[in-house]
Design a protein around this motif. Sequence first.
Motif, mmCIF file in Angstrom:
data_model
loop_
_atom_site.group_PDB
_atom_site.id
_atom_site.type_symbol
_atom_site.label_atom_id
_atom_site.label_comp_id
_atom_site.label_asym_id
_atom_site.label_seq_id
_atom_site.Cartn_x
_atom_site.Cartn_y
_atom_site.Cartn_z
ATOM 1 N N THR B 125 0.829 -1.203 0.000
ATOM 2 C CA THR B 125 0.000 0.000 0.000
ATOM 3 C C THR B 125 0.867 1.259 0.000
ATOM 4 O OG1 THR B 125 -0.033 -0.012 2.424
ATOM 5 C CG2 THR B 125 -1.858 -1.136 1.297
ATOM 6 N N VAL B 126 0.221 2.402 -0.134
ATOM 7 C CA VAL B 126 0.937 3.687 -0.117
ATOM 8 C C VAL B 126 1.221 4.058 1.353
ATOM 9 C CG1 VAL B 126 -0.023 4.477 -2.298
ATOM 10 C CG2 VAL B 126 -1.222 5.006 -0.160
ATOM 11 N N PRO B 127 2.282 4.843 1.580
ATOM 12 C CA PRO B 127 2.609 5.197 2.975
ATOM 13 C C PRO B 127 1.622 6.204 3.538
ATOM 14 C CG PRO B 127 4.134 6.240 1.446
ATOM 15 C CD PRO B 127 3.245 5.386 0.626
ATOM 16 N N GLU B 128 1.164 5.925 4.763
ATOM 17 C CA GLU B 128 0.240 6.855 5.424
ATOM 18 C C GLU B 128 0.780 7.290 6.783
ATOM 19 O OE1 GLU B 128 -3.708 5.243 5.500
ATOM 20 O OE2 GLU B 128 -3.821 5.180 3.310
ATOM 21 N N GLU B 129 1.310 6.352 7.488
ATOM 22 C CA GLU B 129 1.862 6.668 8.826
ATOM 23 C C GLU B 129 3.224 7.348 8.663
ATOM 24 O OE1 GLU B 129 0.120 6.237 11.579
ATOM 25 O OE2 GLU B 129 -1.484 5.394 10.345
ATOM 26 N N TYR B 130 3.692 7.951 9.702
ATOM 27 C CA TYR B 130 4.941 8.721 9.695
ATOM 28 C C TYR B 130 6.115 7.880 9.199
ATOM 29 C CZ TYR B 130 8.947 11.345 11.494
ATOM 30 O OH TYR B 130 10.144 12.023 11.595
ATOM 31 N N ASN B 131 6.193 6.637 9.719
ATOM 32 C CA ASN B 131 7.389 5.846 9.414
ATOM 33 C C ASN B 131 7.171 4.812 8.309
ATOM 34 O OD1 ASN B 131 5.721 4.182 10.876
ATOM 35 N ND2 ASN B 131 7.385 3.154 11.963
ATOM 36 N N GLU B 132 6.081 4.962 7.572
ATOM 37 C CA GLU B 132 5.851 4.029 6.454
ATOM 38 C C GLU B 132 6.511 4.590 5.185
ATOM 39 O OE1 GLU B 132 1.601 3.502 6.298
ATOM 40 O OE2 GLU B 132 1.741 1.657 7.506
ATOM 41 N N ILE B 133 7.142 3.680 4.452
ATOM 42 C CA ILE B 133 7.798 4.088 3.193
ATOM 43 C C ILE B 133 7.483 3.084 2.085
ATOM 44 C CG2 ILE B 133 9.722 5.380 4.221
ATOM 45 C CD1 ILE B 133 11.466 2.842 3.793
ATOM 46 N N ILE B 165 8.945 1.133 8.284
ATOM 47 C CA ILE B 165 8.223 -0.076 7.874
ATOM 48 C C ILE B 165 7.953 0.053 6.362
ATOM 49 C CG2 ILE B 165 6.135 -1.487 8.145
ATOM 50 C CD1 ILE B 165 7.730 -1.340 10.728
ATOM 51 N N ILE B 166 8.383 -0.948 5.625
ATOM 52 C CA ILE B 166 8.154 -0.897 4.162
ATOM 53 C C ILE B 166 6.731 -1.396 3.899
ATOM 54 C CG2 ILE B 166 8.915 -1.652 1.891
ATOM 55 C CD1 ILE B 166 11.682 -2.171 3.150
ATOM 56 N N CYS B 167 5.828 -0.443 3.585
ATOM 57 C CA CYS B 167 4.424 -0.828 3.379
ATOM 58 C C CYS B 167 4.136 -1.201 1.933
ATOM 59 C CB CYS B 167 3.500 0.301 3.823
ATOM 60 S SG CYS B 167 3.751 1.807 2.865
ATOM 61 N N GLY B 168 5.103 -0.859 1.027
ATOM 62 C CA GLY B 168 4.827 -1.179 -0.382
ATOM 63 C C GLY B 168 6.090 -1.118 -1.224
ATOM 64 N N TYR B 169 6.018 -1.760 -2.393
ATOM 65 C CA TYR B 169 7.146 -1.772 -3.311
ATOM 66 C C TYR B 169 6.700 -1.326 -4.699
ATOM 67 C CZ TYR B 169 9.729 -4.548 0.107
ATOM 68 O OH TYR B 169 10.364 -4.979 1.224
ATOM 69 N N THR B 170 7.619 -0.674 -5.389
ATOM 70 C CA THR B 170 7.438 -0.437 -6.832
ATOM 71 C C THR B 170 8.384 -1.384 -7.555
ATOM 72 O OG1 THR B 170 9.133 1.281 -6.869
ATOM 73 C CG2 THR B 170 6.835 1.988 -6.546
ATOM 74 N N ASP B 171 8.111 -1.596 -8.818
ATOM 75 C CA ASP B 171 8.907 -2.550 -9.611
ATOM 76 C C ASP B 171 9.407 -1.872 -10.885
ATOM 77 O OD1 ASP B 171 8.262 -6.071 -10.419
ATOM 78 O OD2 ASP B 171 10.098 -4.931 -10.047
ATOM 79 N N ASP B 172 10.062 -0.732 -10.703
ATOM 80 C CA ASP B 172 10.470 0.070 -11.859
ATOM 81 C C ASP B 172 11.882 -0.237 -12.326
ATOM 82 O OD1 ASP B 172 8.728 2.912 -10.420
ATOM 83 O OD2 ASP B 172 8.032 1.378 -11.822
ATOM 84 N N HIS B 173 12.558 -1.167 -11.678
ATOM 85 C CA HIS B 173 13.921 -1.576 -12.057
ATOM 86 C C HIS B 173 14.871 -0.391 -12.137
ATOM 87 C CE1 HIS B 173 12.156 -5.439 -12.973
ATOM 88 N NE2 HIS B 173 11.270 -4.827 -13.729
ATOM 89 N N TYR B 174 14.864 0.419 -11.100
ATOM 90 C CA TYR B 174 15.715 1.604 -11.119
ATOM 91 C C TYR B 174 17.189 1.237 -11.229
ATOM 92 C CZ TYR B 174 12.319 5.234 -10.070
ATOM 93 O OH TYR B 174 11.299 6.127 -10.160
ATOM 94 N N THR B 175 17.870 1.958 -12.095
ATOM 95 C CA THR B 175 19.326 1.745 -12.181
ATOM 96 C C THR B 175 20.084 3.013 -11.799
ATOM 97 O OG1 THR B 175 19.206 2.362 -14.511
ATOM 98 C CG2 THR B 175 19.117 -0.001 -14.004
#
Lengths: 224, 457
Positions: B125-133, B165-175
């Motif tokens: 999910t998207v971050p909502e709490e202070y320490n969610e990323i 706390i990692i609440c979500g991931y993207t899969d954009d293959h950043y280089t």
Amino acid sequence: MNILSTNGLTKYYGAGPSLVKALDGITLEIEQGSFTAIVGTSGSGKSTLLHMLGGLDTPTSGSVCVDGQELSSMDPNELAIFRRRKIGFIFQNYNLIPNLTVCDNIVLPVELDGRTVDRIYFREITDTLGLSDKLGRKPDKLSGGQQQRVAIARALAAKPAIILADEPTGNLDSHTSQEVVGLLKATGKQFHQTIVMITHNDEIAQAADRTIRIEDGRIAESRW
Amino acid sequence: MKLDRNNNGKILLRIAKNNLISRPLASIFSLLSIILATTLALTVTLYLTGTKEAEKRTLDNMQHVMYMNVTEEQVAEIAADEKTEMTVPYKPCETEFETDGVRFSFVYYDSIKEGIKTYIVSEGTVPEEYNEIVVDKAFMDALGKDAVVGASLSLSLNGRTEDFIICGYTDDHYTMLTHPVRVSRAFADQSPEMKDLPYTALVRLKDASDMPVSTFTTAVYQIALDCGVNRADVNINGKFEESLQNGGVSFYVTLVLSTVIALACGIVIYSIFYLSVTSRVQQIGQFLTIGMTQRQVKKMIRREGLLLNIVSVPVSLLISGILSRLLLPDGWDLKNYFLLGAVFCIFSVAVVQLAIGKPASIASKVSPIEASRSSFSGQGSASNRRTGCRKKASLKHSDRTPVNPRRSLTPLRLAEMTNRDSRRKWRFTAVSLSFGGILFMIAAVWMSAWDDEAYSR
């Protein structure tokens, strides 16, 4: 009754000292249903006369009347339509369309006119000329005599007023020539056609009802 | 008897079809010419329109302007302006941090899929709490950790450590060297690293795509003025501004290219049909003798052209569709393909009919008598005139002594004589070859001259 008549027909080429008189005042009448041979030496004007009678060329002066129609008053398109309805042509080199079948070649004048082929009449022609088993073939698969029969069938297909044959036996051996002339005469009688045949061969000309001799663009003799 | 009636239809089509079949080499060359020309013109056009389409699709998901160094209140004011369609608050942290040798920086914006595309969470999910990323999976790979939703991550932040706390991931293959870490609004407003940083408002204007450039820029600065944003803090999307200006350029490029290609194709088709007609003067003469009218002869030739189009156009459409899709998949649009395909169908038929108009007219003017007398090359009256001139010259020469010694007949000499006697054929061949070469060189240079990557570097 006359199906074809000419009056003072001339065809001149060039002018002045190089003037060539291919036809120099031809007046003749052809009776309906007759078989007429026009004979003459090479360069006498036979083919030129035939071209005039068939509307393939325009005279310098004089008139040609076929089945009551004056040809000189027609434009090229009208002449073309007139030819395919009223005149059947047979040539020395057959003039068949090489990439059409025998059947297509025979019915070509009729289809060009947008008419439907008379199947019974078509069958009658092809049976008479012995072409019934060759309808699907291309001309290059036929002998000279067979090709000329196809040309005769094509000339007859549109039920023309007159058939003009320009040296129809020129490319054939003597036996086949006799055969072709015999067929021409027989089909002419059977289908009530008027035939005018150009030939330089007096023997072939004897098959005709009437012989007209042309010399230097003029009628030298006419006998029945 | 009505002599003006001239009806037929099927027979001419049948004769036209048979004519094409009986000359397979000429027909194949004609087909190839039409296919190549139509395919080239259509592919180039689809590529150009595809480029614009791809650009449009990208711009449809980007901001038109950024208003930098604004407060939350200003962001709200901009969003409330009637000229704006969409406003996204954005807060980047310029400071870079490092954990376990991996560089990262914080950024705040909402996850948006359309309008102003920011990022899409593929897992979680998207971050909502202070320490969610939300981080990219490539970030976790770089740290040598597993990408698990809900995992905790301690990050070093210049003198302190923060647990997230990692609440979500993207899969954009950043280089990229520095990985983005998407934080919540709460973190952006309260954390020591970001609380004092200003916002940037990413804005799309209403109906901006339909505006002239001047109207667009006026609206942009008016909003800035109304919301108290300094002119220096207004950053217009240059690509979007450019797209408003360059509306007609690609159209003219397409038009010029298509015209050149049509001309080349037309010349090739003209010469093929001209040579075809002159080589079958006798056959045409036979048709005329039997009773084909001039109009029917023209129709017959034109129907040959139409039959060639019927075969070649679908092939061209298929090849150009495949090529343009492969060359620029991002710019592929089915509606454009069908629309341009229809236009080029008509274009191809028009070019072919135009090209065979003159040969058809020549064919219809053949005299049955001339046809029976002409040589196989069917040079007709023009040849007779030249022959006549030569005869006159030779008559004059006959009184004089012979002048030219006998020259030997070599293949080269025979070729020269043929070219001299049929200059028109020679010219057509030369022009066709030249145009073919020009087209080939244009295509080769164009393909090798432009390199997007090199330009961007």
